[in-house]
Design an enzyme around this catalytic site. Structure first.
Site, PDB file in Angstrom:
ATOM      1  N   GLU A   1     130.281  58.516 109.231  1.00  0.00           N
ATOM      2  CA  GLU A   1     130.263  57.348 110.120  1.00  0.00           C
ATOM      3  C   GLU A   1     130.302  56.057 109.298  1.00  0.00           C
ATOM      4  O   GLU A   1     129.376  55.242 109.329  1.00  0.00           O
ATOM      5  CB  GLU A   1     129.043  57.381 111.037  1.00  0.00           C
ATOM      6  CG  GLU A   1     129.089  58.548 112.001  1.00  0.00           C
ATOM      7  CD  GLU A   1     128.042  58.477 113.105  1.00  0.00           C
ATOM      8  OE1 GLU A   1     127.016  57.793 112.923  1.00  0.00           O
ATOM      9  OE2 GLU A   1     128.264  59.099 114.162  1.00  0.00           O
TER      10      GLU A   1
ATOM     11  N   GLU B   1     130.737  65.318 116.188  1.00  0.00           N
ATOM     12  CA  GLU B   1     129.296  65.375 116.445  1.00  0.00           C
ATOM     13  C   GLU B   1     129.041  65.053 117.901  1.00  0.00           C
ATOM     14  O   GLU B   1     129.637  64.129 118.462  1.00  0.00           O
ATOM     15  CB  GLU B   1     128.548  64.303 115.644  1.00  0.00           C
ATOM     16  CG  GLU B   1     128.366  64.549 114.190  1.00  0.00           C
ATOM     17  CD  GLU B   1     127.533  63.428 113.565  1.00  0.00           C
ATOM     18  OE1 GLU B   1     126.665  62.839 114.256  1.00  0.00           O
ATOM     19  OE2 GLU B   1     127.771  63.120 112.402  1.00  0.00           O
TER      20      GLU B   1
HETATM   21  C1  GLA Z   1     125.158  60.100 113.824  1.00  0.00           C
HETATM   22  C2  GLA Z   1     125.110  60.599 112.397  1.00  0.00           C
HETATM   23  C3  GLA Z   1     124.300  61.838 112.213  1.00  0.00           C
HETATM   24  C4  GLA Z   1     123.033  61.755 113.038  1.00  0.00           C
HETATM   25  C5  GLA Z   1     123.388  61.522 114.482  1.00  0.00           C
HETATM   26  C6  GLA Z   1     122.183  61.482 115.391  1.00  0.00           C
HETATM   27  O1  GLA Z   1     126.161  60.614 114.563  1.00  0.00           O
HETATM   28  O2  GLA Z   1     126.390  60.813 111.868  1.00  0.00           O
HETATM   29  O3  GLA Z   1     123.980  61.935 110.846  1.00  0.00           O
HETATM   30  O4  GLA Z   1     122.252  60.704 112.560  1.00  0.00           O
HETATM   31  O5  GLA Z   1     124.007  60.273 114.579  1.00  0.00           O
HETATM   32  O6  GLA Z   1     122.563  61.266 116.733  1.00  0.00           O
END
Ligand code: GLA
Length: 668
Positions: A156, A313
């Site tokens: 991210e 995710e």
């Molecule tokens: C993001 C991050 C993950 C985790 C999730 C929790 O998507 O990439 O590492 O922290 O949030 O929702």
């Protein structure tokens, strides 16, 4: 266009099932149990080493790959493919204690400290050098590993640290501006620095838009947003370039196409991903989280150029980072997953495999919850794995959409800049309202970049596209002339790419197309509404308009623009260009889109009774109808075929029970 497909990652899987896994948090015995349980759930792809930097490189010059080697081998033995993190997402404490200048800086000049994650300035040369060395080492070691399916660059990128205001960011911002403008004079013109005595005579005088006493220069703010997005993209490029020297596996990073992060212009990123991947979590702070999910999934498909994409995710149930972290209701996870797949996802991955026992995310849900395998959540994970297997025939098919919605991060940034007509005007709210209205009218929508070719679109909607270039305006005009029924909403085309207002009445580049001139904005107080002569209600905004050729379909009967046009239609070539000058109430908005869709004879998907989210994926003769019931009332849809969700044959008026999903492979 993506260089790989989701199907290439785990060719045996169909719709891929994956997760993040943080084995650093667990002992060897747990690892072994995890392998057994991953196989039981049918996990295809596991992301590891996302936050591995301090494990594999615990001190400057010290490397320890024992655990990662072991995990790669273990996953391989168990037939599970690896989505390998480069590990650069969060530098270890030794980096920032040795080089405090790598820490990010807030607009007020204060540093942000380590102790969380992503505590680095994206433009820091020292951070970049260390990250590059880490990536080189990891890519060299695992580039040809038989378990490797995909490279997961960083994590991210820009989630927390996209906007950094330190001296190194200032330096990088200046170089970025020099390549954009060439001369300081050109920058002065673009930023309108004759205003408030802001004229620069030397590049060294230019700073990031740090905290000021008054409003800041909006063109500077807009360029800083562009620069910051590009700085994140540079991090990706640098890593991808290193990886490609050592490995032929596809490379990607996880986007954040979501309601609360807006710092990356993913239109400029998407083309560099081998597979487009997105992270999405239900945002319970929004009035309709499931509708936002649909929008985000459609936008992700737009970024993937219509190709299938990967949900990198999501959560099985609650997250831990909203004020009130609601558990998902029974059936909600399957509805969410079905909605992502309906809108083009060919893989569903979760954060994370096993719920952490320690750390800031210990209350975040996972495929394997704290309660262990004797739990409804675990049984749900296993059932989900089985459902994804049954959906294998859907993989590789495309979403059929005849409508288009124009979306722009630049417009989002510029519209919500300082010194604007109304803080009640939220770009995303207007975009969501447009998407909801299209959906309510039974249209499936592709979300496209301004300037995209709109040929073959029957309905086009342009919500609050504040920044507009001449070529982008031309594409809108061409679409209407070519037969599309186009709706432009208020706050579109007010400024050019330098945030400069087009004179002579808004929206300068579309006045002729729309057959009107907006003479003055007349925003409403947040609590006020206005009534239109056709009975519709509006909020947020109104305008004083002079019609120069358009037909007035409805005028304002109350409010600051009473008596003036509110909704217009300008017949143009084979199509029409509509304009609406207020934020219509949802039912009125849907009724308006219904009229456009009828005029355009656009194909629609509608429930026979009740309310359903309906999307079709197809590939030649193969058609899959996704019918998702988000309500607590049964609904029906007319179709026939085999339901891959319930494994039954259906035909005629098919009931989709309250809260459930049907995924019907339709008979020819
Ligand atoms: C993001 C991050 C993950 C985790 C999730 C929790 O998507 O990439 O590492 O922290 O949030 O929702």
């Amino acid at each position: 266009m993506p260089a790989a497909t989701v199907a290439d990652l785990v060719p045996t899987s169909g719709v891929l099932f994956g997760c993040d896994y943080n084995p650093e948090q667990w002992d060897r015995e747990t690892w072994r149990e995890d392998m057994v349980l991953m196989r039981e759930a049918g996990i295809d792809l596991v992301a590891i080493n996302i936050f591995g930097w301090s494990t594999i490189n615990p001190a400057p010059g010290v490397w320890d790959f024992a655990a990662l080697d072991e995990m790669m081998a273990l996953l391989h033995e168990n037939g599970i493919r690896v989505n390998l993190g480069t590990g650069t997402a969060s530098p270890p404490p030794w980096l920032s204690s040795t080089y405090p200048e790598t820490l990010p800086m807030a607009p007020d000049g204060t540093r942000r400290y380590p102790g969380g994650r992503q505590a680095f300035c994206p433009s820091s040369p020292i951070f970049r050098e260390h990250a590059a060395h880490l990536v080189e080492t990891v890519a060299e070691r695992y580039g040809a590993h038989p378990a490797l399916a995909l490279w997961h660059v960083s994590n991210e990128i820009g989630c927390h640290n996209a906007l950094c205001y330190c001296d190194e960011s200032a330096e990088a911002f200046r170089s970025w501006l020099q390549s954009r403008y060439g001369t300081i004079d050109a920058l002065n013109v673009a930023w309108g620095t004759n205003f408030w005595s802001q004229r620069y005579t030397d590049w060294a005088q230019i700073l990031p838009p740090r905290a000021t006493l008054s409003l800041r220069n909006p063109a500077q703010l807009l360029d800083f947003s562009r620069f910051s997005s590009d700085a994140g993209l540079e991090l990706y490029r640098a890593e991808a370039e290193i990886i490609r020297r050592h490995s032929s596996a596809p490379v990607t990073t996880n986007f954040m196409v979501t309601a609360h992060i807006r710092t990356q212009d993913y239109w400029t990123w998407a083309g560099e991903m081998d597979v487009v991947a997105n992270d999405h979590y239900l945002d319970r702070r929004l009035p309709d989280p499931a509708a936002e999910l649909s929008f985000a999934a459609d936008l992700t498909r737009g970024l993937a150029g219509g190709e299938p994409w990967l949900l990198m995710e999501t959560s099985t149930s609650a997250v831990n980072w909203q004020p009130h972290n609601l558990a998902k209701a029974p059936g909600e996870l399957v509805r969410n997953v079905a909605s992502h797949i309906a809108r083009g996802a060919d893989g569903i991955c979760f954060f994370q495999w096993r719920a952490s026992a320690q750390g800031a995310e210990k209350f975040h849900s996972a495929l394997l919850p704290h309660a262990g395998t004797d739990s409804a959540l675990w049984r749900q994970s296993v059932e989900l794995g089985a459902l994804l297997r049954r959906l294998a025939p859907v993989a590789g098919t495309r979403v059929a959409a005849s409508a288009a919605l124009l979306f722009s991060w630049e417009a989002w940034w510029a519209l919500e800049n300082e010194g604007r007509p109304s803080e009640a005007l939220s770009y995303l709210e207007q975009v969501h309202a447009a998407h909801n209205a299209l959906t309510a009218a039974g249209l499936t929508v592709d979300i496209v970049r301004p300037g995209a070719d709109l040929d073959a679109r029957s309905v086009v909607i342009v919500p609050a596209l504040h920044v507009l270039r001449a070529t982008e305006a031309q594409a809108i005009t061409d679409a209407a002339r070519g037969g599309a029924h186009v709706l432009v909403t208020f706050a579109t085309g007010t400024v050019d790419e330098n945030d400069r207002v087009g004179l002579g009445g808004y929206p300068a580049l579309l006045r002729e197309t729309l057959g009107l001139r907006v003479e003055e904005f007349a925003p409403l107080r947040p609590e006020d509404t206005v009534v239109l002569s056709n009975g519709s209600t509006g909020s947020v905004w109104s305008e004083r308009i002079t019609v120069t050729g358009a037909e007035v379909v409805a005028s304002f009967t109350t409010g600051p623009a009473a008596g003036g046009a509110a909704l217009t239609r300008n017949a143009l070539g084979a199509g029409a260009a509509w304009y609406v000058a207020t934020a219509l109430a949802p039912a009125d908005y849907a009724a308006l889109i219904d009229r456009l869709a009828t005029d355009a004879q656009a194909p629609r998907l509608r429930a026979s009774s009740g309310e359903l989210e309906l999307v079709r994926r197809e590939d030649g003769a193969r058609r899959f109808l996704f019918a998702i019931n988000h309500t607590d009332q049964d609904a029906t849809v007319h179709t026939s075929g085999h339901d891959l969700a319930t494994q039954e044959d259906v035909s005629g008026t098919v009931v989709v029970a309250a809260g459930t999903v049907r995924i019907i492979e339709e008979s020819a």
